[in-house]
Design a protein around this motif. Sequence first.
Motif, PDB file in Angstrom:
ATOM      1  N   LYS A   6      -6.501 -10.761 -62.356  1.00  0.00           N
ATOM      2  CA  LYS A   6      -7.583 -10.084 -63.081  1.00  0.00           C
ATOM      3  C   LYS A   6      -8.922 -10.271 -62.383  1.00  0.00           C
ATOM      4  N   SER A   7      -9.244 -11.496 -62.024  1.00  0.00           N
ATOM      5  CA  SER A   7     -10.539 -11.772 -61.392  1.00  0.00           C
ATOM      6  C   SER A   7     -10.663 -11.064 -60.049  1.00  0.00           C
ATOM      7  N   SER A   8      -9.603 -11.043 -59.293  1.00  0.00           N
ATOM      8  CA  SER A   8      -9.623 -10.350 -57.996  1.00  0.00           C
ATOM      9  C   SER A   8      -9.819  -8.857 -58.189  1.00  0.00           C
ATOM     10  N   VAL A   9      -9.179  -8.283 -59.185  1.00  0.00           N
ATOM     11  CA  VAL A   9      -9.324  -6.855 -59.472  1.00  0.00           C
ATOM     12  C   VAL A   9     -10.757  -6.551 -59.900  1.00  0.00           C
ATOM     13  N   VAL A  10     -11.329  -7.396 -60.764  1.00  0.00           N
ATOM     14  CA  VAL A  10     -12.708  -7.189 -61.204  1.00  0.00           C
ATOM     15  C   VAL A  10     -13.662  -7.236 -60.012  1.00  0.00           C
ATOM     16  N   ARG A  11     -13.473  -8.210 -59.131  1.00  0.00           N
ATOM     17  CA  ARG A  11     -14.344  -8.306 -57.948  1.00  0.00           C
ATOM     18  C   ARG A  11     -14.238  -7.049 -57.085  1.00  0.00           C
ATOM     19  N   GLU A  12     -13.019  -6.562 -56.870  1.00  0.00           N
ATOM     20  CA  GLU A  12     -12.828  -5.371 -56.040  1.00  0.00           C
ATOM     21  C   GLU A  12     -13.406  -4.128 -56.713  1.00  0.00           C
ATOM     22  N   LEU A  13     -13.262  -4.004 -58.021  1.00  0.00           N
ATOM     23  CA  LEU A  13     -13.868  -2.881 -58.733  1.00  0.00           C
ATOM     24  C   LEU A  13     -15.387  -2.911 -58.576  1.00  0.00           C
ATOM     25  N   GLU A 114       3.221 -11.573 -73.127  1.00  0.00           N
ATOM     26  CA  GLU A 114       3.332 -10.438 -72.214  1.00  0.00           C
ATOM     27  C   GLU A 114       4.152  -9.281 -72.793  1.00  0.00           C
ATOM     28  N   PRO A 115       5.274  -9.530 -73.471  1.00  0.00           N
ATOM     29  CA  PRO A 115       6.007  -8.396 -74.066  1.00  0.00           C
ATOM     30  C   PRO A 115       5.187  -7.640 -75.121  1.00  0.00           C
ATOM     31  N   LEU A 116       4.354  -8.357 -75.863  1.00  0.00           N
ATOM     32  CA  LEU A 116       3.492  -7.693 -76.847  1.00  0.00           C
ATOM     33  C   LEU A 116       2.460  -6.815 -76.148  1.00  0.00           C
ATOM     34  N   LEU A 117       1.891  -7.324 -75.071  1.00  0.00           N
ATOM     35  CA  LEU A 117       0.918  -6.553 -74.308  1.00  0.00           C
ATOM     36  C   LEU A 117       1.567  -5.317 -73.687  1.00  0.00           C
ATOM     37  N   ARG A 118       2.776  -5.486 -73.234  1.00  0.00           N
ATOM     38  CA  ARG A 118       3.496  -4.362 -72.620  1.00  0.00           C
ATOM     39  C   ARG A 118       3.673  -3.230 -73.636  1.00  0.00           C
ATOM     40  N   ARG A 119       3.896  -3.574 -74.892  1.00  0.00           N
ATOM     41  CA  ARG A 119       4.105  -2.550 -75.922  1.00  0.00           C
ATOM     42  C   ARG A 119       2.847  -1.742 -76.220  1.00  0.00           C
ATOM     43  N   ILE A 120       1.675  -2.360 -76.082  1.00  0.00           N
ATOM     44  CA  ILE A 120       0.448  -1.637 -76.423  1.00  0.00           C
ATOM     45  C   ILE A 120      -0.226  -1.018 -75.201  1.00  0.00           C
ATOM     46  N   ALA A 121       0.252  -1.353 -74.019  1.00  0.00           N
ATOM     47  CA  ALA A 121      -0.378  -0.860 -72.792  1.00  0.00           C
ATOM     48  C   ALA A 121      -0.081   0.614 -72.561  1.00  0.00           C
ATOM     49  N   ASP A 122      -1.082   1.322 -72.066  1.00  0.00           N
ATOM     50  CA  ASP A 122      -0.890   2.706 -71.645  1.00  0.00           C
ATOM     51  C   ASP A 122      -0.240   2.761 -70.265  1.00  0.00           C
ATOM     52  N   HIS A 123      -0.523   1.750 -69.456  1.00  0.00           N
ATOM     53  CA  HIS A 123      -0.024   1.686 -68.084  1.00  0.00           C
ATOM     54  C   HIS A 123       0.274   0.230 -67.736  1.00  0.00           C
ATOM     55  N   GLU A 124       1.149   0.040 -66.771  1.00  0.00           N
ATOM     56  CA  GLU A 124       1.404  -1.294 -66.230  1.00  0.00           C
ATOM     57  C   GLU A 124       1.335  -1.208 -64.715  1.00  0.00           C
ATOM     58  N   VAL A 125       0.624  -2.151 -64.131  1.00  0.00           N
ATOM     59  CA  VAL A 125       0.504  -2.223 -62.678  1.00  0.00           C
ATOM     60  C   VAL A 125       0.968  -3.600 -62.241  1.00  0.00           C
ATOM     61  N   VAL A 126       1.963  -3.614 -61.367  1.00  0.00           N
ATOM     62  CA  VAL A 126       2.475  -4.874 -60.825  1.00  0.00           C
ATOM     63  C   VAL A 126       1.578  -5.279 -59.662  1.00  0.00           C
ATOM     64  N   THR A 127       1.044  -6.488 -59.735  1.00  0.00           N
ATOM     65  CA  THR A 127       0.029  -6.920 -58.782  1.00  0.00           C
ATOM     66  C   THR A 127       0.605  -7.673 -57.583  1.00  0.00           C
ATOM     67  N   SER A 128       1.836  -7.387 -57.238  1.00  0.00           N
ATOM     68  CA  SER A 128       2.448  -8.005 -56.053  1.00  0.00           C
ATOM     69  C   SER A 128       1.918  -7.391 -54.762  1.00  0.00           C
ATOM     70  N   MET A 129       1.346  -6.205 -54.869  1.00  0.00           N
ATOM     71  CA  MET A 129       0.796  -5.521 -53.686  1.00  0.00           C
ATOM     72  C   MET A 129      -0.616  -6.045 -53.415  1.00  0.00           C
ATOM     73  N   PRO A 130      -1.201  -5.714 -52.269  1.00  0.00           N
ATOM     74  CA  PRO A 130      -2.575  -6.132 -51.975  1.00  0.00           C
ATOM     75  C   PRO A 130      -3.548  -5.633 -53.044  1.00  0.00           C
ATOM     76  N   VAL A 131      -4.602  -6.407 -53.298  1.00  0.00           N
ATOM     77  CA  VAL A 131      -5.543  -6.084 -54.362  1.00  0.00           C
ATOM     78  C   VAL A 131      -6.172  -4.702 -54.169  1.00  0.00           C
ATOM     79  N   ASP A 132      -6.411  -4.296 -52.946  1.00  0.00           N
ATOM     80  CA  ASP A 132      -6.949  -2.963 -52.683  1.00  0.00           C
ATOM     81  C   ASP A 132      -6.015  -1.885 -53.237  1.00  0.00           C
ATOM     82  N   ASP A 133      -4.713  -2.073 -53.048  1.00  0.00           N
ATOM     83  CA  ASP A 133      -3.728  -1.123 -53.572  1.00  0.00           C
ATOM     84  C   ASP A 133      -3.646  -1.179 -55.089  1.00  0.00           C
ATOM     85  N   VAL A 134      -3.786  -2.371 -55.661  1.00  0.00           N
ATOM     86  CA  VAL A 134      -3.777  -2.514 -57.123  1.00  0.00           C
ATOM     87  C   VAL A 134      -4.935  -1.725 -57.718  1.00  0.00           C
ATOM     88  N   VAL A 135      -6.129  -1.901 -57.155  1.00  0.00           N
ATOM     89  CA  VAL A 135      -7.303  -1.214 -57.680  1.00  0.00           C
ATOM     90  C   VAL A 135      -7.187   0.300 -57.488  1.00  0.00           C
TER      91      VAL A 135
END
Length: 144
Positions: A6-13, A114-135
Amino acid sequence: MSGVGKSSVVRELAVRGYKAVDTDDRWCAPLPDGRQMWREDAIQALLDVEDADVLFIAGCEENQAKFHAQFDHIVLLSAPLETLVERLATRTDNPYGKKPEEFRRFLDDVRTVEPLLRRIADHEVVTSMPVDDVVTTILRLVDV
């Protein structure tokens, strides 16, 4: 979940010019059991300010559901458990998860929250890829 990036994504955004807030940074109040909750007055004030076309908020606290109706999109960031465990063990900018009781809480959160969050999420992004790709993926999903 802790260690998901999360923090890495926020910094990149922010680097890309978006208003992005990590709620772990002064937007939460600690609870006696070691958990934390969003400071609801502060989060509402953040949402009420219209100084950006898009606002990204990263965080996961029990009282976040009170604000879901005000969000245009909810994106769950996830990663394989092994990746999360490795990130918690090796990160140097956040001590959470290094103490045995915190690590047990982290494992329990992955199993139960996490399963509860998955149910309410509009989208899911797996952050195994580089942060630039995640963003880039997040921006595409929310049509920015």
